[in-house]
Design an enzyme around this catalytic site. Structure first.
Site, PDB file in Angstrom:
ATOM      1  N   LYS A 186     -38.091 -12.475  -5.174  1.00 10.11           N
ATOM      2  CA  LYS A 186     -37.788 -11.503  -3.901  1.00 10.11           C
ATOM      3  C   LYS A 186     -37.979 -12.508  -2.714  1.00 10.11           C
ATOM      4  O   LYS A 186     -39.189 -12.890  -2.607  1.00 10.11           O
ATOM      5  CB  LYS A 186     -38.324 -10.351  -3.963  1.00 10.11           C
ATOM      6  CG  LYS A 186     -37.714  -9.105  -4.852  1.00 10.11           C
ATOM      7  CD  LYS A 186     -38.413  -7.907  -4.765  1.00 10.11           C
ATOM      8  CE  LYS A 186     -37.292  -7.058  -4.334  1.00 10.11           C
ATOM      9  NZ  LYS A 186     -37.753  -5.680  -4.349  1.00 10.11           N
ATOM     10  N   ASP A 231       0.819  -1.047   0.098  1.00  8.71           N
ATOM     11  CA  ASP A 231      -0.007   0.175  -0.069  1.00  8.71           C
ATOM     12  C   ASP A 231       0.830   1.269   0.053  1.00  8.71           C
ATOM     13  O   ASP A 231       0.612   2.144  -0.808  1.00  8.71           O
ATOM     14  CB  ASP A 231      -0.951   0.067   1.333  1.00  8.71           C
ATOM     15  CG  ASP A 231      -1.833  -0.961   1.223  1.00  8.71           C
ATOM     16  OD1 ASP A 231      -1.882  -1.930   0.024  1.00  8.71           O
ATOM     17  OD2 ASP A 231      -2.890  -1.192   2.160  1.00  8.71           O
ATOM     18  N   ARG A 270     -29.711   4.379 -14.594  1.00  3.33           N
ATOM     19  CA  ARG A 270     -30.554   3.943 -15.517  1.00  3.33           C
ATOM     20  C   ARG A 270     -31.669   5.150 -15.843  1.00  3.33           C
ATOM     21  O   ARG A 270     -32.037   4.975 -16.870  1.00  3.33           O
ATOM     22  CB  ARG A 270     -31.416   2.658 -14.742  1.00  3.33           C
ATOM     23  CG  ARG A 270     -32.728   2.185 -15.311  1.00  3.33           C
ATOM     24  CD  ARG A 270     -33.067   1.010 -14.452  1.00  3.33           C
ATOM     25  NE  ARG A 270     -34.373   0.664 -15.237  1.00  3.33           N
ATOM     26  CZ  ARG A 270     -35.759   1.189 -15.274  1.00  3.33           C
ATOM     27  NH1 ARG A 270     -35.725   2.464 -14.461  1.00  3.33           N
ATOM     28  NH2 ARG A 270     -36.625   0.966 -15.877  1.00  3.33           N
ATOM     29  N   GLU A 309       3.915   1.728  -1.198  1.00  4.12           N
ATOM     30  CA  GLU A 309       4.175   1.750  -2.483  1.00  4.12           C
ATOM     31  C   GLU A 309       3.442   2.440  -3.367  1.00  4.12           C
ATOM     32  O   GLU A 309       3.747   3.267  -4.339  1.00  4.12           O
ATOM     33  CB  GLU A 309       4.978   0.755  -2.855  1.00  4.12           C
ATOM     34  CG  GLU A 309       6.166   0.717  -4.017  1.00  4.12           C
ATOM     35  CD  GLU A 309       6.715  -0.315  -4.765  1.00  4.12           C
ATOM     36  OE1 GLU A 309       6.364  -1.442  -4.131  1.00  4.12           O
ATOM     37  OE2 GLU A 309       7.387  -0.394  -5.793  1.00  4.12           O
ATOM     38  N   LYS A 343     -29.693 -11.046  -6.576  1.00  8.59           N
ATOM     39  CA  LYS A 343     -30.160  -9.728  -6.790  1.00  8.59           C
ATOM     40  C   LYS A 343     -29.639  -8.723  -5.876  1.00  8.59           C
ATOM     41  O   LYS A 343     -30.144  -8.803  -4.665  1.00  8.59           O
ATOM     42  CB  LYS A 343     -31.783  -9.637  -6.888  1.00  8.59           C
ATOM     43  CG  LYS A 343     -32.625  -8.374  -7.120  1.00  8.59           C
ATOM     44  CD  LYS A 343     -33.961  -8.263  -7.124  1.00  8.59           C
ATOM     45  CE  LYS A 343     -34.766  -7.048  -7.499  1.00  8.59           C
ATOM     46  NZ  LYS A 343     -34.287  -6.165  -6.769  1.00  8.59           N
ATOM     47  N   SER A 357     -36.900  -2.281 -16.694  1.00  9.57           N
ATOM     48  CA  SER A 357     -36.946  -2.826 -15.464  1.00  9.57           C
ATOM     49  C   SER A 357     -37.514  -4.239 -15.562  1.00  9.57           C
ATOM     50  O   SER A 357     -37.822  -4.788 -16.612  1.00  9.57           O
ATOM     51  CB  SER A 357     -38.052  -2.009 -14.757  1.00  9.57           C
ATOM     52  OG  SER A 357     -39.295  -2.125 -15.297  1.00  9.57           O
TER      53      SER A 357
END
Ligand SMILES: [Zn+2]
Length: 738
Positions: free
Chosen positions: A323, A35, A146, A37, A125, A84
């Protein structure tokens, strides 16, 4: 000459090196340098680029840490619309979708899509923001939101800071055009940290990681996005070269080979059983992922089959989002604590036996308000049901009454503010007798630390202390000096890490800002002139007097009119505090019954010529209680200590003859005509009354003095006619000092 040439070569070399190091670290998880360097080389590149603006490259690795802020968002058209996706919440609908897809494809006369040859894929998702990346000849040229699906916003400046998004594709023969759609997201630990910081500052919390990510991507300053360590995973395509891929699995594999990240939980499925298994298996492990997910996206793999299925007016037929239902759990309510928000609102919070809910251990849940507690009859010791709103913020659904223990205790709402111990008010007022109606409980102490930001803004504002240069942004900037040096909000407000903490928690702190002049000068957009104007404005505000201080404190029921009326009656704060309650509402006292009046004032007689205070029988006791509370006493004491005058500039003694007789205009009836420099009509009238005059508006035989300002009217002629004494501006000043 050759030095410059070397520098140019070095710039190109450093860019290549740093790009490789970035991708090795973030994409391949196989670091090629330390990190330290990396930071050293990045700094070298930044310095060289500053010397060679002609070699500017928007995809330079220096843009990863955030370039200059942009002026505003540019709208861009999507060459392929970003549609969508239909959602479903149960497995039955998912099965129906599957059968419909097979049926539609089976109607193909040529038998190209036989039932057992159709592949599907299931992809996590992610609870993030859909973003489109456009690469031309291997270079990232555009990243957009979007938007409405046809047009979105250009957010390239922010997406460049996402370390896992390659700025150059890993290929010597990159495609001409490649548009990759995917999800930008904020990792869970960053989300929690961000909300903790916001809570500490009294700011509105982000409801879920998606909101936090959207807010970040809509920032004009890319340093904000750089500090929030966003991630990105590809899940779809827009415009691309013909023949780039024939299906989703192949497309994702090719993206990966070009350095674009995609989910490792992408699963190929050949039938509905495999789809359901993928969905169930992912549900078991999804809460161990470092980012929030709320379902799986299932799609037909073959691009040919996708084209054949086409799109309805709303969404493509070949893809569906499944979902997961929100998880509910039972646990025990151990205690309730009380949190104060920026508006003074006190919210009850459940302290529970820890429970694993949607992947995180949850100990606290919101109870919304005290009316809800009464309505749901929630008691300490109860078994309660909890769930997560938007998969993130837990709240209490209700009580399992069968499991109520004998010793369950009722919850007592706080009768003082839990943060400052100041007095509280209940909304609506009827809820005092009907607790189930209560929708809000408020701390009304204006210096409550929980609400201090809003109160400082009001105090410094026009009409109150009227401090030039101490607006909302400056107050936020100064208060941000107390935050961690790498706090995103601090960076957003332009407070460099080396600025020390400048205290600004109490009204009185404003008047000690002059001790921090050097620190103020280090803030973004705070030049010498601006800082000195601010400090002068603060100095001037010390003398605005009691009425402005009272109005500025934002005491409930004390607006600027009431503050001024009180300041007319009392020469200073001490006199106001020494006054009994009835003196705050003399008019109301005269409307009371004789007994009530005697009880309150010690006399049945009405108060002669009662002055207007703006307070009545309902409001005066609230104001009185506040003025005598510890927080108010502290405020007055602190303000005095830093040199703020608490004497009234509006005091108009009307009881003491003696003091009145000694005033320069004692007993004189005075009329003003024309404008008096430095005063408006009302102000000059008040100033004259303070000097003992009776200010009248029309000239008559009773008029003693006419004061003539600029552009006098007809009153001058009338006064001359009546032989009234006439003063010009000069004389007024000589006689009264006004
Ligand atoms: Zn409080």
């Amino acid at each position: 000459m050759s030095g410059t040439h070397d520098e140019k070569a070095r710039i190109l070399e450093l860019r290549r090196l740093l790009d490789r190091a970035n991708d090795a670290y973030y994409i391949e998880n196989d670091p090629i340098m330390s990190d330290e360097e990396f930071d050293r080389l990045l700094k070298e590149l930044q310095e060289l680029e500053a010397r060679h603006p002609e070699l500017d490259d928007p995809n330079s690795p220096t843009r990863r840490v955030g370039g200059r802020p942009i002026e505003g968002f540019r709208t861009v058209e999507h060459r392929v619309p970003m549609l969508s996706i239909d959602n479903t919440y149960n497995e039955h609908d998912l099965c129906e979708w599957y059968e419909r897809v097979l049926r539609l494809l089976g109607e193909d006369g040529e038998g190209l899509f036989a039932r057992d040859t159709i592949d599907f894929c299931a992809d996590p998702k992610i609870d993030g923001v859909a973003v489109s990346l456009r690469y031309e000849k291997g270079e990232l040229v555009l990243a957009s939101t979007r938007g409405d699906g046809r047009r979105g916003d250009d957010i390239t400046h922010n997406v460049r800071t996402i370390r896992t998004v390659p700025l150059h594709l890993h290929s010597d023969t990159p495609p001409n055009v490649l548009e990759v759609r995917g999800e930008a997201f904020i990792p869970n630990d960053e989300f929690i940290k961000l909300n903790e910081q916001r809570a500490a500052r009294g700011l509105e919390l982000f409801m879920n990681p998606r909101n936090a990510c959207a807010g970040t991507l809509k920032s004009l300053d890319p340093r904000v996005a750089a500090r929030r360590h966003l991630g990105f995973l590809a899940h779809g395509y827009g415009e691309m070269d013909e023949g780039f891929a024939g299906g989703h699995m192949e497309f994702i594999a090719r993206c990966r080979s070009l350095g674009i990240p995609a989910s490792e939980h992408l699963t190929r499925c050949t039938n509905i059983d495999e789809i359901l298994r993928a969905v169930h298996e992912f549900d078991r492990i999804r809460h161990t992922l470092p980012y929030a997910t709320d379902g799986m996206v299932v799609r037909v793999d073959s691009f040919d089959a996708q084209r054949r299925l086409g799109t309805t007016s709303k969404a493509p037929r070949w893809i569906i989002a499944y979902k997961y239902p929100a998880e509910q759990k039972r646990t025990k309510l151990l205690a309730v604590d009380h949190q104060v928000g920026k508006t003074g609102r006190i919210t009850p919070r459940a302290v529970m036996e820890p429970v694993l809910l949607s992947g995180t251990i949850v100990r606290h849940a919101t109870l919304h308000n005290y009316g809800q507690i009464v309505k749901k009859d929630i008691r300490i010791g109860d078994t309660i049901e909890v769930t997560k709103a938007g998969e993130i913020i837990p709240y209490v659904l209700g009580v399992v009454f069968e499991l109520r223990p004998k010793n369950a205790r009722r919850i007592r709402p706080p009768d003082r503010c839990p943060v400052c111990a100041g007095p509280i008010e209940i909304d609506p007022p009827e809820a005092v007798d009907h607790p189930e109606l209560e929708t809000a409980r408020l701390c009304i102490n204006p210096e409550c630390p929980a609400q201090v930001r809003e109160k400082l803004i009001w105090f410094a504002g026009r009409g109150q202390m009227d401090i030039e240069g101490l607006g909302e942004r400056t107050i936020d900037q100064i208060r941000a000096t107390a935050l961690d040096p790498d706090d995103a909000l601090r960076i957003e407000l332009g407070v460099p890490p080396e600025v020390p903490t400048i205290p600004l928690e109490h009204f009185a702190d404003i008047f000690t800002l002059h001790r921090y002049r050097d620190a103020l000068l280090m803030l973004d957009r705070m030049g010498e002139k601006k800082v000195d104007n601010l400090l002068q404005g603060i100095e001037a505000a010390k003398g605005r007097g009691m009425a402005r201080v009272l109005a500025g404190m934002g005491i409930r029921h004390v607006g600027s009119a009431t503050a001024r009326q009180l300041a007319r009656l009392f020469p200073d704060i001490d006199a106001l505090l020494a006054a009994p309650l009835w003196m705050l509402m003399p008019k109301a006292v005269n409307q009371m019954s004789r007994e009530k009046r005697r009880e309150l004032t010690g006399s049945e007689d009405p108060i002669p010529d009662p002055p207007e205070t703006g307070l009545g029988a309902l409001t005066a006791p609230i104001v009185y209680a506040y003025l005598h509370s510890k927080p108010a006493q502290d405020t007055f004491r602190r303000l005095k200590k830093v040199g703020v005058s608490l004497a009234s500039r509006d005091f108009r003694p009307h009881t003491s003859r003696d003091s009145k007789d000694s005033l320069p205009l004692a007993g004189k009836t005075v009329v003003v005509t024309g404008a008096i420099e430095g005063y408006d009509r009302e102000e000059i009238r008040e100033a004259l009354e303070r000097l003992g005059a009776h200010a009248s508006t029309s000239v008559s035989r009773k008029t003693d003095i006419l004061i003539v300002g600029e552009n006098p009217g007809s009153k001058l002629a009338k006064a001359r006619e009546l032989g009234v004494e006439i003063w010009d501006r000069q004389r007024l000043k000589q006689e009264t000092g006004l």
